[in-house]
Structure formats: C-alpha cells, structure tokens
Design a protein around this motif. Structure first.
Motif, PDB file in Angstrom:
ATOM      1  N   GLY A   1       0.770  -1.230   0.000  1.00 39.22           N
ATOM      2  CA  GLY A   1       0.000   0.000   0.000  1.00 39.22           C
ATOM      3  C   GLY A   1       0.801   1.280   0.000  1.00 39.22           C
ATOM      4  O   GLY A   1       2.032   1.302  -0.065  1.00 39.22           O
ATOM      5  N   ALA A   2       0.072   2.393   0.086  1.00 39.71           N
ATOM      6  CA  ALA A   2       0.679   3.714  -0.050  1.00 39.71           C
ATOM      7  C   ALA A   2       1.700   4.015   1.045  1.00 39.71           C
ATOM      8  O   ALA A   2       2.622   4.805   0.833  1.00 39.71           O
ATOM      9  CB  ALA A   2      -0.416   4.780  -0.044  1.00 39.71           C
ATOM     10  N   ARG A   3       1.552   3.399   2.208  1.00 36.36           N
ATOM     11  CA  ARG A   3       2.530   3.591   3.296  1.00 36.36           C
ATOM     12  C   ARG A   3       3.496   2.405   3.357  1.00 36.36           C
ATOM     13  O   ARG A   3       3.898   1.967   4.428  1.00 36.36           O
ATOM     14  CB  ARG A   3       1.803   3.755   4.631  1.00 36.36           C
ATOM     15  CG  ARG A   3       0.944   5.019   4.698  1.00 36.36           C
ATOM     16  CD  ARG A   3       0.341   5.187   6.091  1.00 36.36           C
ATOM     17  NE  ARG A   3      -0.407   6.422   6.215  1.00 36.36           N
ATOM     18  CZ  ARG A   3      -1.684   6.582   5.904  1.00 36.36           C
ATOM     19  NH1 ARG A   3      -2.364   5.531   5.438  1.00 36.36           N
ATOM     20  NH2 ARG A   3      -2.286   7.743   6.042  1.00 36.36           N
ATOM     21  N   SER A   4       3.895   1.935   2.219  1.00 38.11           N
ATOM     22  CA  SER A   4       4.699   0.727   2.069  1.00 38.11           C
ATOM     23  C   SER A   4       5.970   0.717   2.923  1.00 38.11           C
ATOM     24  O   SER A   4       6.835   1.589   2.802  1.00 38.11           O
ATOM     25  CB  SER A   4       5.094   0.555   0.602  1.00 38.11           C
ATOM     26  OG  SER A   4       6.062  -0.451   0.446  1.00 38.11           O
ATOM     27  N   ALA A   5       6.069  -0.300   3.775  1.00 38.41           N
ATOM     28  CA  ALA A   5       7.295  -0.490   4.557  1.00 38.41           C
ATOM     29  C   ALA A   5       8.444  -0.895   3.649  1.00 38.41           C
ATOM     30  O   ALA A   5       9.595  -0.484   3.859  1.00 38.41           O
ATOM     31  CB  ALA A   5       7.067  -1.558   5.637  1.00 38.41           C
TER      32      ALA A   5
ATOM     33  N   ARG B   1      -8.507  11.302   2.091  1.00 35.92           N
ATOM     34  CA  ARG B   1      -7.875  12.154   1.086  1.00 35.92           C
ATOM     35  C   ARG B   1      -7.220  11.282   0.029  1.00 35.92           C
ATOM     36  O   ARG B   1      -6.795  10.165   0.322  1.00 35.92           O
ATOM     37  CB  ARG B   1      -6.828  13.069   1.713  1.00 35.92           C
ATOM     38  CG  ARG B   1      -7.411  14.232   2.496  1.00 35.92           C
ATOM     39  CD  ARG B   1      -6.326  15.211   2.928  1.00 35.92           C
ATOM     40  NE  ARG B   1      -6.881  16.338   3.644  1.00 35.92           N
ATOM     41  CZ  ARG B   1      -7.337  17.454   3.055  1.00 35.92           C
ATOM     42  NH1 ARG B   1      -7.271  17.566   1.734  1.00 35.92           N
ATOM     43  NH2 ARG B   1      -7.843  18.435   3.765  1.00 35.92           N
ATOM     44  N   ILE B   2      -7.137  11.791  -1.175  1.00 37.13           N
ATOM     45  CA  ILE B   2      -6.510  11.080  -2.280  1.00 37.13           C
ATOM     46  C   ILE B   2      -5.194  11.762  -2.626  1.00 37.13           C
ATOM     47  O   ILE B   2      -5.105  12.995  -2.662  1.00 37.13           O
ATOM     48  CB  ILE B   2      -7.439  11.058  -3.509  1.00 37.13           C
ATOM     49  CG1 ILE B   2      -8.610  10.116  -3.249  1.00 37.13           C
ATOM     50  CG2 ILE B   2      -6.696  10.627  -4.761  1.00 37.13           C
ATOM     51  CD1 ILE B   2      -9.625  10.112  -4.351  1.00 37.13           C
ATOM     52  N   HIS B   3      -4.172  10.952  -2.869  1.00 39.56           N
ATOM     53  CA  HIS B   3      -2.869  11.461  -3.277  1.00 39.56           C
ATOM     54  C   HIS B   3      -2.631  11.111  -4.747  1.00 39.56           C
ATOM     55  O   HIS B   3      -3.249  10.207  -5.299  1.00 39.56           O
ATOM     56  CB  HIS B   3      -1.765  10.815  -2.435  1.00 39.56           C
ATOM     57  CG  HIS B   3      -1.791  11.246  -1.006  1.00 39.56           C
ATOM     58  ND1 HIS B   3      -0.719  11.876  -0.400  1.00 39.56           N
ATOM     59  CD2 HIS B   3      -2.749  11.154  -0.047  1.00 39.56           C
ATOM     60  CE1 HIS B   3      -1.021  12.143   0.860  1.00 39.56           C
ATOM     61  NE2 HIS B   3      -2.244  11.707   1.095  1.00 39.56           N
TER      62      HIS B   3
ATOM     63  N   ASP C   1      -0.372   0.044  -5.015  1.00 45.25           N
ATOM     64  CA  ASP C   1      -0.327   1.330  -4.332  1.00 45.25           C
ATOM     65  C   ASP C   1       1.017   1.611  -3.692  1.00 45.25           C
ATOM     66  O   ASP C   1       1.321   2.768  -3.388  1.00 45.25           O
ATOM     67  CB  ASP C   1      -1.417   1.397  -3.258  1.00 45.25           C
ATOM     68  CG  ASP C   1      -2.818   1.565  -3.847  1.00 45.25           C
ATOM     69  OD1 ASP C   1      -2.915   1.729  -5.076  1.00 45.25           O
ATOM     70  OD2 ASP C   1      -3.793   1.530  -3.078  1.00 45.25           O
ATOM     71  N   ALA C   2       1.837   0.612  -3.480  1.00 46.61           N
ATOM     72  CA  ALA C   2       3.184   0.852  -2.973  1.00 46.61           C
ATOM     73  C   ALA C   2       4.032   1.570  -4.007  1.00 46.61           C
ATOM     74  O   ALA C   2       4.998   2.260  -3.679  1.00 46.61           O
ATOM     75  CB  ALA C   2       3.853  -0.467  -2.585  1.00 46.61           C
ATOM     76  N   ALA C   3       3.660   1.417  -5.288  1.00 49.43           N
ATOM     77  CA  ALA C   3       4.423   2.019  -6.385  1.00 49.43           C
ATOM     78  C   ALA C   3       3.748   3.259  -6.951  1.00 49.43           C
ATOM     79  O   ALA C   3       4.425   4.164  -7.447  1.00 49.43           O
ATOM     80  CB  ALA C   3       4.622   0.993  -7.504  1.00 49.43           C
ATOM     81  N   HIS C   4       2.404   3.327  -6.887  1.00 47.70           N
ATOM     82  CA  HIS C   4       1.705   4.451  -7.513  1.00 47.70           C
ATOM     83  C   HIS C   4       0.308   4.584  -6.926  1.00 47.70           C
ATOM     84  O   HIS C   4      -0.402   3.594  -6.741  1.00 47.70           O
ATOM     85  CB  HIS C   4       1.602   4.242  -9.028  1.00 47.70           C
ATOM     86  CG  HIS C   4       1.173   2.857  -9.421  1.00 47.70           C
ATOM     87  ND1 HIS C   4      -0.146   2.440  -9.413  1.00 47.70           N
ATOM     88  CD2 HIS C   4       1.895   1.780  -9.810  1.00 47.70           C
ATOM     89  CE1 HIS C   4      -0.216   1.178  -9.793  1.00 47.70           C
ATOM     90  NE2 HIS C   4       1.016   0.738 -10.037  1.00 47.70           N
ATOM     91  N   VAL C   5      -0.094   5.798  -6.618  1.00 46.86           N
ATOM     92  CA  VAL C   5      -1.461   6.096  -6.198  1.00 46.86           C
ATOM     93  C   VAL C   5      -1.921   7.319  -6.982  1.00 46.86           C
ATOM     94  O   VAL C   5      -1.128   8.193  -7.326  1.00 46.86           O
ATOM     95  CB  VAL C   5      -1.573   6.364  -4.682  1.00 46.86           C
ATOM     96  CG1 VAL C   5      -1.284   5.114  -3.883  1.00 46.86           C
ATOM     97  CG2 VAL C   5      -0.637   7.479  -4.246  1.00 46.86           C
ATOM     98  N   HIS C   6      -3.219   7.379  -7.274  1.00 47.12           N
ATOM     99  CA  HIS C   6      -3.709   8.439  -8.143  1.00 47.12           C
ATOM    100  C   HIS C   6      -5.193   8.639  -7.916  1.00 47.12           C
ATOM    101  O   HIS C   6      -5.833   7.925  -7.135  1.00 47.12           O
ATOM    102  CB  HIS C   6      -3.436   8.092  -9.604  1.00 47.12           C
ATOM    103  CG  HIS C   6      -3.714   6.661  -9.938  1.00 47.12           C
ATOM    104  ND1 HIS C   6      -4.979   6.198 -10.182  1.00 47.12           N
ATOM    105  CD2 HIS C   6      -2.890   5.587 -10.017  1.00 47.12           C
ATOM    106  CE1 HIS C   6      -4.933   4.910 -10.430  1.00 47.12           C
ATOM    107  NE2 HIS C   6      -3.681   4.501 -10.330  1.00 47.12           N
ATOM    108  N   SER C   7      -5.748   9.602  -8.624  1.00 45.93           N
ATOM    109  CA  SER C   7      -7.179   9.876  -8.564  1.00 45.93           C
ATOM    110  C   SER C   7      -7.977   8.638  -8.964  1.00 45.93           C
ATOM    111  O   SER C   7      -7.533   7.848  -9.802  1.00 45.93           O
ATOM    112  CB  SER C   7      -7.500  11.030  -9.518  1.00 45.93           C
ATOM    113  OG  SER C   7      -8.857  11.019  -9.889  1.00 45.93           O
ATOM    114  N   PRO C   8      -9.179   8.468  -8.398  1.00 46.28           N
ATOM    115  CA  PRO C   8     -10.011   7.311  -8.771  1.00 46.28           C
ATOM    116  C   PRO C   8     -10.711   7.471 -10.112  1.00 46.28           C
ATOM    117  O   PRO C   8     -11.476   6.595 -10.500  1.00 46.28           O
ATOM    118  CB  PRO C   8     -11.031   7.255  -7.633  1.00 46.28           C
ATOM    119  CG  PRO C   8     -11.176   8.673  -7.196  1.00 46.28           C
ATOM    120  CD  PRO C   8      -9.810   9.274  -7.331  1.00 46.28           C
ATOM    121  N   MET C   9     -10.462   8.542 -10.840  1.00 47.70           N
ATOM    122  CA  MET C   9     -11.123   8.756 -12.129  1.00 47.70           C
ATOM    123  C   MET C   9     -10.826   7.585 -13.060  1.00 47.70           C
ATOM    124  O   MET C   9      -9.677   7.233 -13.296  1.00 47.70           O
ATOM    125  CB  MET C   9     -10.647  10.059 -12.771  1.00 47.70           C
ATOM    126  CG  MET C   9     -10.955  11.298 -11.955  1.00 47.70           C
ATOM    127  SD  MET C   9     -12.726  11.567 -11.682  1.00 47.70           S
ATOM    128  CE  MET C   9     -13.261  11.928 -13.351  1.00 47.70           C
TER     129      MET C   9
END
Length: 520
Positions: free
Chosen positions: A163-167, A267-269, A286-294
């Motif tokens: 995920g976005a907070r990837s250890a 919030r979305i990053h 999500d550990a590599a990329h996060v974006h808008s849900p569009m």
C-alpha cells in the motif's frame, strides 16, 4: 532458502502475485500487518483486462456471480437527469468480458483469497515487516507478529504490495514524490431509495464536485462515493447523517437512506515511486503508484503489475530465464503508472474545477457531450480500450520486436494480442504461446525451445473472419508472452530467428523440442 518470494501485503495485488506464483510452482510467503481481509473498501470496478486474468486463474465465474454488470451511467446535473451513457457490452468483439463489473475490493480479495487457499498458500495475518537486508543472492527480512515475537526470513526476492505507506518502499529508501489533493472524499455503504436508476451507475454533478452511486448486490444497496462540501472537510467527527441533507440537495428530496453500514472520509494522493525495483526488491500496486479514482483504474493497475511480474519471476526462480529479465518489470510498468497518473490527474482537475467555466462545463456540458460521443462506435471502442486496460502497450520495451514485412494494420509486438473467441481458452498463460498463422508450423524438434513454449498452427481459411477482425490479413506468426502480450511478430516464421530472440532476451531455452503442435 526459507521461501523463494516474500510478499508483504495481502490486498488485491499481493493476493494476485501469490496466486500466480503458486500456480507456477513457486514458493511464496505472504504476510500482512492487519488482522484479516478488508471488510470495507473504496475500489468498486473490475475492468475487462482483470476479468481476462481472472479467467486464466479460474475465478472469473465467481466474480461475475457476485458482481453487477454495468449497463449504463446516468448523468444528473443540478438535481435533474441529463443523459444516459450506455456502457453495457461496449467492448463487444474486443474481449470476452465486454463490460465493467461492479464488484467491491473486499469481494475481490475474498475470491482471490479463496483461490490462494486452494493452491495451498495461507496468508500470515498480524505479521509485519520491520527490517530487511539485501545480499547478492537473497534478502534477509525481519518480520514481527502481534505478540511481539520476531523472526528472520531468508527469501530470494521481496515484493512490496503493502500500500501507499509501504514499509518495503520506505525501508528501501525509495522516494514517493507527489502530493495530496485538497479535496476530501467520503465513501458509504448504504441501503437507499430515490431518483437513482436501478442497477446502473448514477453520477450526480453539482457546482462544487460530484457524487457517485454504484449499484451493489442486493435490493436497494448502493455504495456512495463523493466529495465532501467545503464546510465539512475539516471535520474529523463527521457522521453520515450530517451529510444526507447535502446529498438530497443534489440527488433530490426523494432520496432516503434506510441504513448506512459503513462511512469513512479520506484524502486522495497522486504519487509514483522513483523506482519500482531495488536489486532484489519490487514495488507493486499502491506501494508504487497512487492516483485519482477517475476511470476506476487503481486496483486493476495493481493486479496487472502482479501479473506482469509473476511470470517473469517464476521463470527466473525456475532457472529458465536470467535475472536480467526482471529489469523489464519496471521498464514496462513504470510508464503505465506515470501515464495513468497524468491522465487521471487531468480528468480529476477538469471535473472538480472551481472556476465558473469549470462549473459550467461540469453541470451543463459534460453529460450531454459524453452521451453524444458515446453513440459513435469508434469513440465507444476507444473508450473501452482505455478504461478496460486492454489498450496498454509495451511496444518500445526490450521484450518487443516486430520484424519487417508485417502490415501496419496487424497486431504489433508489445500489444495485447487481440481476443479471438476460438483461441482465448486454449492459450496456457503459464508458458509462451507461438501462433503460426496461414503457414506450416516447423517440426517440434526444429524449434528446440523445450517446455518454454506451446505451438499452435492456425489455418487461415478456417478462421479468416476472426483473424480479419484482429487485423491479420495473411500469413503471420506471433510469439505471445505468458501474459498474452506479443513478444515477437513477423510474417514468415524462422526457427533460428525465434531461438535468437529468446536467447537475446534472457530466456534459457535449453535443448529438446516442443512436445506437440496444436492445429486450430
């Protein structure tokens, strides 16, 4: 080695990677710091490319039984219905799954988790990665359970699906540049009645944003996702009941919520890791990329990350490819993520623009323009290729080679090979598939590629209509990678050229011939 691959994170991406490795005979240990699978999630749409992968995994029917096929998107502006965009079967002739499936991430995780258990792999919950050290031939990781016990694990490879907070990403020192959007989103699982068109997506556009009503399994069940009004964005104690008057203002006074089983704000990053690989460690999802849900791309993109890496990792672990093959994971998937980041960011900014022109476009123009455009077959096909992710290409990657003489209208190396109804089910995604069209396939022993590849001889006359639809107008050959993308393409097959392609791209073809040639 205790395990070949240590997978950190048992969300959709981690479950997909573990399943694909297990069915290829690769030992994987999958851990997750949470106590169990997600119970509530934001992702809702399963795209055609994901369903194609599910089909090869044997879980597509289960997903279809649990989900709702999206047949249309109803657009509402300032409380009034303005247009309906038909989306049911818009990809007819392009995929065996020519639609969008409404199925929550939690259901996707349950389906994949059940499949992983069938394959003999169990997720180790309440277990987190706390440290790791990379060596020349392995990774030594420290994992800790919720009772405080820690142990060391030796793995050949480490995959960060956490995920976005990837250890994994943070312990690797890989930066994650980007920023959050200023908007605050909400998500709610509800039982509701109102103006919504049953069984279809309902999009409510208003002066300051939008609300989406996704149909869910069960009577009058909707997952509602949208942007919080400005006055509520700083609230940490907001209750769903306080939001209902705002929703009624946009969706009409007949909107009634009988129940809300889950409500959350977030919030979305928009971020992408600077690298997707650090020696023996990989970042996915999500550990590599996060974006808008569009466009409903997030979960589906992570699943494709896993599918792309799994077959390459399996061949390396099995000694059938050199480790240099793994460089192509980042080479192929990073441009996809960066392009997705740019396009979804532009689309999101357009839809939420707060200027008078943006508000006019959102409430007066967008719905009608989209509805009219989608009446055109060319636009419908382009939209489906984009949203479904079947249009993703790797044409400039090192695994892609198109030989001279192939017509421009034909599939090219780096493309997902077009869906051919009579062929799709026959292709084994655990190996390469060589399609020899309109010409005799070489004798099995002449190819000398061992068990790496299955050969299919396709008689052109018998399949001319299907082949013509795919852009194949005469003799040709296509070497399909295990993930269904074209690696090598040309007109006349040359056995030595095929072996040269494989050898130059890190595949260890060995000696001996293919067991048999299938004639279609």
């Amino acid at each position: 080695m205790e395990t070949e691959v240590l997978i950190v994170g048992a969300g959709p991406t981690g479950l997909m990677l573990a399943s694909q490795l297990a069915r290829r005979g690769v030992r994987a240990l999958i851990i997750d710091r949470h106590s169990g699978p997600a119970q509530q999630t934001r992702a809702m749409a399963v795209q055609a490319r994901t369903l194609e992968i599910y089909s090869k995994l044997g879980i597509a029917d289960r997903a279809l039984a649990l989900g709702e096929r999206g047949t249309g998107a109803n657009m509402w502006a300032n409380g009034r219905w303005t247009a309906r965009i038909p989306i049911g079967d818009i990809g007819k002739s392009l995929s065996p799954f020519p639609f969008i499936l409404m199925l929550g991430q939690d259901d996707n995780e349950r389906i994949m988790g059940e499949k992983l258990a069938e394959l003999g792999v169990a997720v180790q919950w309440n277990t987190e990665l706390t440290a790791f050290t990379q060596h020349s031939d392995h990774v030594e990781a420290v994992i800790k359970t919720d009772n405080g016990n820690a142990r060391r694990v030796r793995a050949s490879w480490l995959a960060g699906c956490d995920g976005a907070r990837s250890a994994v990403r943070e312990l690797s020192g890989i930066t994650f540049p980007g920023a959050p959007y200023e908007h605050v989103f909400f998500v709610a699982d509800t039982e509701a009645t109102g103006s919504m068109k049953q069984g279809e997506l309902n999009v409510y556009l208003w002066r300051d944003g939008f609300h989406l009503f996704f149909p869910m399994r069960g009577k009058n069940r909707w997952r509602v996702i949208g942007i919080l009004p400005k006055a509520m964005r700083s609230r940490s104690d907001l209750a769903f009941d306080e939001l209902v008057p705002e929703l009624r203002q946009e969706a009409g006074s007949t909107l009634t919520f009988k129940q809300c089983s889950w409500f959350s704000t977030y919030r979305i990053h928009h971020r992408a890791a600077e690298r997707f690989r650090d020696r023996r460690c990989f970042l996915l999802g999500d550990a590599a990329h996060v974006h808008s849900p569009m466009g409903a791309q997030g979960m589906n993109t992570g699943l494709q990350d896993a599918y792309n890496l799994a077959w390459k990792l399996a061949l390396v672990v099995q000694g059938r490819a050199d480790a240099a093959l793994l460089d192509t994971y980042e080479e192929e998937r990073m441009p996809v993520a960066q392009r997705l980041l740019r396009t979804t960011d532009r689309a999101f900014q357009l839809v939420v623009s707060e200027g008078w022109l943006g508000r006019l476009f959102r409430t007066r123009i967008l719905a009608r323009f989209a509805a009219r455009a989608m009446r055109l077959e060319r636009v419908r096909q382009l939209a489906f290729r984009t949203i479904s992710q079947i249009g993703i290409r790797y044409r400039s990657a090192r695994l892609s080679q198109t030989l001279d003489g192939l017509p421009e209208t034909s599939p090219r190396a780096g493309d997902r090979f077009p869906w051919l109804k009579d062929l799709f089910e026959r292709l084994d995604d655990a190996r390469f598939n060589l399609l020899v069209v309109g010409q005799p396939a070489p004798a099995a022993e002449a190819l000398g590629v061992g068990e790496l590849c299955a050969v299919h001889e396709v008689e052109y006359a018998a399949s001319a209509t299907e082949l013509g639809r795919a852009g194949i107008a005469g003799p040709a050959f296509y070497l399909l990678r295990p993930d269904g993308y074209v690696g090598l393409a040309g007109r006349r097959l040359d056995a030595d050229g095929l072996k040269r392609y494989l050898a130059q791209r890190h595949f260890l073809i060995g000696a001996g011939g293919v067991k048999s040639v299938t004639r279609l």
